[in-house]
Design an enzyme around this catalytic site. Structure first.
Site, mmCIF file in Angstrom:
data_model
loop_
_atom_site.group_PDB
_atom_site.id
_atom_site.type_symbol
_atom_site.label_atom_id
_atom_site.label_comp_id
_atom_site.label_asym_id
_atom_site.label_seq_id
_atom_site.Cartn_x
_atom_site.Cartn_y
_atom_site.Cartn_z
ATOM 1 N N PRO A 93 0.826 -1.208 0.000
ATOM 2 C CG PRO A 93 -0.243 -1.209 2.073
ATOM 3 C CD PRO A 93 0.599 -2.049 1.179
ATOM 4 C CD GLU A 94 3.478 3.675 -3.956
ATOM 5 O OE1 GLU A 94 3.765 4.866 -3.764
ATOM 6 O OE2 GLU A 94 3.890 3.032 -4.940
ATOM 7 C CG HIS A 146 -2.981 -15.109 6.962
ATOM 8 N ND1 HIS A 146 -1.842 -15.763 7.383
ATOM 9 C CD2 HIS A 146 -3.348 -15.708 5.805
ATOM 10 C CE1 HIS A 146 -1.530 -16.712 6.508
ATOM 11 N NE2 HIS A 146 -2.426 -16.702 5.554
ATOM 12 N NE ARG A 159 5.059 -11.589 1.264
ATOM 13 C CZ ARG A 159 5.840 -11.133 0.304
ATOM 14 N NH1 ARG A 159 5.315 -10.480 -0.714
ATOM 15 N NH2 ARG A 159 7.142 -11.323 0.354
ATOM 16 C CE LYS A 206 20.440 14.904 -1.208
ATOM 17 N NZ LYS A 206 19.989 15.938 -0.368
#
Ligand code: ZN
Length: 295
Positions: free
Chosen positions: A2-3, A106, A125, A168
């Site tokens: 998930p972002e 789970h 997981r 940078k």
């Protein structure tokens, strides 16, 4: 994984059923997720009221009375589902309930909240984790110390990007993925933001700053597209890659709306561009971009 927009969607879903309610019963079925759960975890949560839910980077923060915060990271496959303790209370929960599915192997934590909602944390997981942190120490906690600005906040602007990028040596994509610069940005939305801004992911990050240190036009475009791709995804309820689901049990629709991510070999979607989307490994991750219009 998930972002940020998916995490924000889960936060919103959980807020609707947890805010203002107490943990009546906490069923802890394991000692650990990715890391050990806090000492006396169930005991410390039981009776606590959730005053509000916020988000920092990809962490959901449940602010509890008595000054503690339950910080949750969903890892790869962590998800919450909301069901109800008794059928009789269903009407109070409205559309944000669903019957919990049969994949209970789970289900690691089951929170029964006052007023009826049952919030179950499922994580096949087990890369997710939860921790209890005193609210006053949040910014100094190992998980949060050193995190960059929130991309949706006013702190992310062209001047900030130019200041951090000035001099940078890294490429633009690595710069944006650096959690110390911008917190919570991941591979998918960085690819999308760079595509919308017409910026090549391999371009030097220092090109966001002019010689005098002021932001370039590219920095301004990038700030706008980062915020826009995230907001579009949040509006769409988050994407649902892999087995990821929204907190209310429904599946979002944004995964079909990616403009460049996952579209290797397809024609570029930018009007007037005749380029083809390419995929190349960059910093160990797949980068999708159109070499014709991303300069
Ligand atoms: Zn193109």
């Amino acid at each position: 994984m998930p972002e940020l927009p998916e995490v924000e969607t889960v936060r919103t879903g959980l807020e609707l059923v947890m805010r203002g309610r107490r943990f009546i019963h906490v069923e802890q079925r394991r000692k650990d997720l990715r890391f050990p759960l806090p000492e006396r975890f169930a005991e410390r949560l039981t009776g606590r009221k959730v005053s509000r839910l916020t988000r920092r980077a990809k962490y959901i923060l449940m602010h509890l009375d008595r000054g503690e915060v339950l910080a949750v990271h969903l890892g790869m496959t962590g998800r919450f589902s909301v069901s109800r303790a008794r059928r009789g209370s269903a009407s109070q929960l409205g559309e944000f309930t669903h019957e919990h599915g049969s994949d209970t192997k789970h289900d690691h934590l089951v929170f029964t909240m006052s007023g009826g909602p049952v919030v179950t944390y499922n994580d096949a997981r087990r890369f997710g984790y939860m921790t209890l942190i005193p609210e006053a120490e949040l910014d100094h906690d190992a998980f949060f110390r050193g995190l960059g600005v929130e991309p949706m906040s006013g702190e992310l602007d062209a001047a900030y990007l130019a200041r951090r990028a000035n001099g940078k040596k890294t490429d633009l994509k690595a710069f944006l993925m650096d959690q110390r610069i911008v917190a919570g940005l991941g591979n998918i939305y960085v690819c999308e933001a760079l595509f919308r801004a017409g910026l090549n992911p391999w371009r030097g990050a220092s090109s966001l700053a002019a010689k005098n240190g002021k932001p370039t036009a590219a920095a301004g475009r990038l700030v706008a597209t980062v915020k826009a791709v995230l907001q579009d995804a949040i509006d769409a309820g988050g994407s649902t890659l892999r087995d990821y689901r929204q907190a209310n049990g429904e599946v979002g629709s944004f995964q079909n709306a990616f403009a460049v991510y996952g579209r290797e070999g397809e024609p570029c979607m930018k009007p007037g561009c005749r380029g083809t989307v390419r995929r190349k490994t960059q910093g160990g991750r797949s980068t999708f971009c159109c070499p014709a219009c991303q300069r």
